[in-house]
Design an enzyme around this catalytic site. Structure first.
Site, PDB file in Angstrom:
ATOM      1  N   SER A 145      -3.008  54.059  24.677  1.00  9.20           N
ATOM      2  CA  SER A 145      -2.714  54.060  26.114  1.00  9.20           C
ATOM      3  C   SER A 145      -4.002  54.423  26.842  1.00  9.20           C
ATOM      4  O   SER A 145      -4.922  54.999  26.234  1.00  9.20           O
ATOM      5  CB  SER A 145      -1.653  55.135  26.397  1.00  9.20           C
ATOM      6  OG  SER A 145      -1.629  55.474  27.773  1.00  9.20           O
ATOM      7  N   TYR A 158       2.483  63.525  25.548  1.00  9.41           N
ATOM      8  CA  TYR A 158       2.164  62.090  25.458  1.00  9.41           C
ATOM      9  C   TYR A 158       0.645  61.897  25.364  1.00  9.41           C
ATOM     10  O   TYR A 158       0.145  61.169  24.503  1.00  9.41           O
ATOM     11  CB  TYR A 158       2.740  61.378  26.684  1.00  9.41           C
ATOM     12  CG  TYR A 158       2.593  59.873  26.660  1.00  9.41           C
ATOM     13  CD1 TYR A 158       3.514  59.067  25.980  1.00  9.41           C
ATOM     14  CD2 TYR A 158       1.541  59.249  27.321  1.00  9.41           C
ATOM     15  CE1 TYR A 158       3.379  57.693  25.969  1.00  9.41           C
ATOM     16  CE2 TYR A 158       1.407  57.871  27.317  1.00  9.41           C
ATOM     17  CZ  TYR A 158       2.332  57.094  26.641  1.00  9.41           C
ATOM     18  OH  TYR A 158       2.201  55.721  26.635  1.00  9.41           O
TER      19      TYR A 158
HETATM   20  P1  NAI Z   1       9.663  50.575  25.436  1.00  7.59           P
HETATM   21  O1  NAI Z   1      10.413  51.804  25.759  1.00  7.59           O
HETATM   22  O2  NAI Z   1      10.257  49.258  25.758  1.00  7.59           O
HETATM   23  O3  NAI Z   1       9.227  50.533  23.916  1.00  7.59           O
HETATM   24  C1  NAI Z   1       9.229  51.608  23.048  1.00  7.59           C
HETATM   25  C2  NAI Z   1       9.937  51.167  21.791  1.00  7.59           C
HETATM   26  O4  NAI Z   1       9.827  52.191  20.807  1.00  7.59           O
HETATM   27  C3  NAI Z   1      11.448  50.942  22.034  1.00  7.59           C
HETATM   28  O5  NAI Z   1      11.832  49.719  21.452  1.00  7.59           O
HETATM   29  C4  NAI Z   1      12.096  52.113  21.300  1.00  7.59           C
HETATM   30  O6  NAI Z   1      13.367  51.826  20.786  1.00  7.59           O
HETATM   31  C5  NAI Z   1      11.093  52.331  20.197  1.00  7.59           C
HETATM   32  N1  NAI Z   1      11.227  53.660  19.590  1.00  7.59           N
HETATM   33  C6  NAI Z   1      11.306  54.859  20.215  1.00  7.59           C
HETATM   34  N2  NAI Z   1      11.469  55.842  19.310  1.00  7.59           N
HETATM   35  C7  NAI Z   1      11.484  55.242  18.096  1.00  7.59           C
HETATM   36  C8  NAI Z   1      11.631  55.713  16.774  1.00  7.59           C
HETATM   37  N3  NAI Z   1      11.770  57.023  16.503  1.00  7.59           N
HETATM   38  N4  NAI Z   1      11.598  54.804  15.759  1.00  7.59           N
HETATM   39  C9  NAI Z   1      11.441  53.483  16.013  1.00  7.59           C
HETATM   40  N5  NAI Z   1      11.310  52.991  17.237  1.00  7.59           N
HETATM   41  C10 NAI Z   1      11.324  53.852  18.267  1.00  7.59           C
HETATM   42  O7  NAI Z   1       8.262  50.733  26.204  1.00  7.59           O
HETATM   43  P2  NAI Z   1       6.864  49.974  25.985  1.00  7.59           P
HETATM   44  O8  NAI Z   1       6.142  50.091  27.253  1.00  7.59           O
HETATM   45  O9  NAI Z   1       7.061  48.626  25.426  1.00  7.59           O
HETATM   46  O10 NAI Z   1       6.140  50.924  24.944  1.00  7.59           O
HETATM   47  C11 NAI Z   1       5.548  50.453  23.759  1.00  7.59           C
HETATM   48  C12 NAI Z   1       4.314  51.284  23.439  1.00  7.59           C
HETATM   49  O11 NAI Z   1       3.333  51.042  24.446  1.00  7.59           O
HETATM   50  C13 NAI Z   1       4.545  52.792  23.413  1.00  7.59           C
HETATM   51  O12 NAI Z   1       3.810  53.349  22.338  1.00  7.59           O
HETATM   52  C14 NAI Z   1       3.958  53.258  24.732  1.00  7.59           C
HETATM   53  O13 NAI Z   1       3.506  54.575  24.692  1.00  7.59           O
HETATM   54  C15 NAI Z   1       2.806  52.275  24.884  1.00  7.59           C
HETATM   55  N6  NAI Z   1       2.306  52.156  26.235  1.00  7.59           N
HETATM   56  C16 NAI Z   1       3.076  51.609  27.247  1.00  7.59           C
HETATM   57  C17 NAI Z   1       2.569  51.520  28.529  1.00  7.59           C
HETATM   58  C18 NAI Z   1       3.355  50.945  29.644  1.00  7.59           C
HETATM   59  O14 NAI Z   1       2.921  51.064  30.810  1.00  7.59           O
HETATM   60  N7  NAI Z   1       4.496  50.312  29.419  1.00  7.59           N
HETATM   61  C19 NAI Z   1       1.217  52.002  28.844  1.00  7.59           C
HETATM   62  C20 NAI Z   1       0.507  52.540  27.735  1.00  7.59           C
HETATM   63  C21 NAI Z   1       1.030  52.600  26.478  1.00  7.59           C
END
Ligand code: NAI
Length: 261
Positions: A145, A158
């Site tokens: 991130s 985070y």
């Molecule tokens: P999201 O909430 O759609 O995706 C996160 C995913 O991780 C979800 O599918 C969730 O079910 C899964 N997850 C959570 N805990 C889990 C576990 N214990 N085991 C397996 N899966 C698990 O949100 P997004 O944005 O797609 O996030 C994906 C990655 O991108 C994350 O690591 C987040 O920190 C990172 N990120 C996102 C940003 C944004 O602005 N959307 C910015 C910077 C980084």
């Protein structure tokens, strides 16, 4: 499209939503064999699988909690069993749960660290173990991130997890470079995904975030997926140990944009 991704086996944690989903769809378009890990959202994972198959690709879904060692081992082993090998491991699963730092519970701290950092470590370790044992010049991509470099009040856990991912990936990159194994991070800025849904539904909060992005708009998940495809491809064959920020310039001190300072 990157022709060498055709037939490659790609595992994506948290692959049923947001950035994970966009990457799964993109690797499907690349004709890779996609392993979609999901935690709770089985229906969404099956939808992603269907979308990939409708476009002529191959995909399977595997339930698993990345904080559990046995689930991550099972995820990697299932990929190898079903598709014959592993080429690309994308540790994308992540959570946020803001709190003033002086009130942050140990449970909340542990959950974020266990998911974002330990989960990425377990995925990296299992993938690299397989690459080393089978002499595969594989690829690990960890979802970091902009907050691996920008401090973030209310999100101390985070920011600590993403800062940890930075040095974890750099260390792994250094350790396994002689074997041709590449380890890189993607550092998204503000992206339009479920993790931000509540915030971006509020026009005031959305405009506030947009004002911090030199390019002026919230990123699209596809703009991360295309970078993941590049990093996984042989076009990035000499790239290891970096964080590729995908942030519309957010890490470039936007408050200086108009010549202030
Ligand atoms: P999201 O909430 O759609 O995706 C996160 C995913 O991780 C979800 O599918 C969730 O079910 C899964 N997850 C959570 N805990 C889990 C576990 N214990 N085991 C397996 N899966 C698990 O949100 P997004 O944005 O797609 O996030 C994906 C990655 O991108 C994350 O690591 C987040 O920190 C990172 N990120 C996102 C940003 C944004 O602005 N959307 C910015 C910077 C980084």
């Amino acid at each position: 499209m990157y022709t060498d991704l055709k037939g490659k086996v790609v595992v994506i944690t948290g692959g049923s939503t947001g950035l994970g989903r966009a990457m799964a769809v993109r690797f499907g378009q690349e004709q890779s064999k996609v392993v979609i890990n999901y935690y709770k959202s089985k229906d969404e994972a099956l939808e992603v699988k269907k979308e990939i198959e409708a476009a002529g690709g191959q995909a399977i879904t595997v339930q698993g909690d990345v904080t559990k060692e046995e689930d991550v081992v099972n995820l990697v082993q299932t990929a190898i069993k079903e598709f014959g090998t592993l080429d690309v491991m994308i540790n994308n699963a992540g959570v946020e749960n803001p709190s003033p730092s002086h009130e942050l519970s140990l449970d909340n701290w542990n959950k974020v660290l266990d998911t974002n950092l330990t989960g990425a470590f377990l995925g990296s370790r299992e993938a690299i173990k397989y690459f080393v044992e089978n002499d595969i010049k594989g690829n690990v991509i960890n979802m970091s991130s902009v907050h691996e470099m920008i401090p973030w009040p209310l999100f101390v856990h985070y920011a600590a997890s993403k800062g940890g991912i930075k040095l974890m990936s750099e260390t792994l990159a250094l350790e396994y470079a002689p074997k041709g194994i590449r380890v890189n991070n993607i550092g998204p800025g503000a992206m339009n995904t479920p993790i931000n849904a509540e915030k971006f539904a509020d026009p005031v909060q959305r405009a506030d975030v947009e004002s911090m992005i030199p390019m002026g708009y919230i990123g699209k998940p596809e703009e991360v997926a295309s970078v993941a495809a590049f990093l996984a491809s042989s076009e990035a064959s000499y790239v290891t140990g970096i964080t590729l920020f995908v942030d519309g310039g957010m890490t470039k001190y936007p408050s200086f944009q108009a010549g202030r300072g």
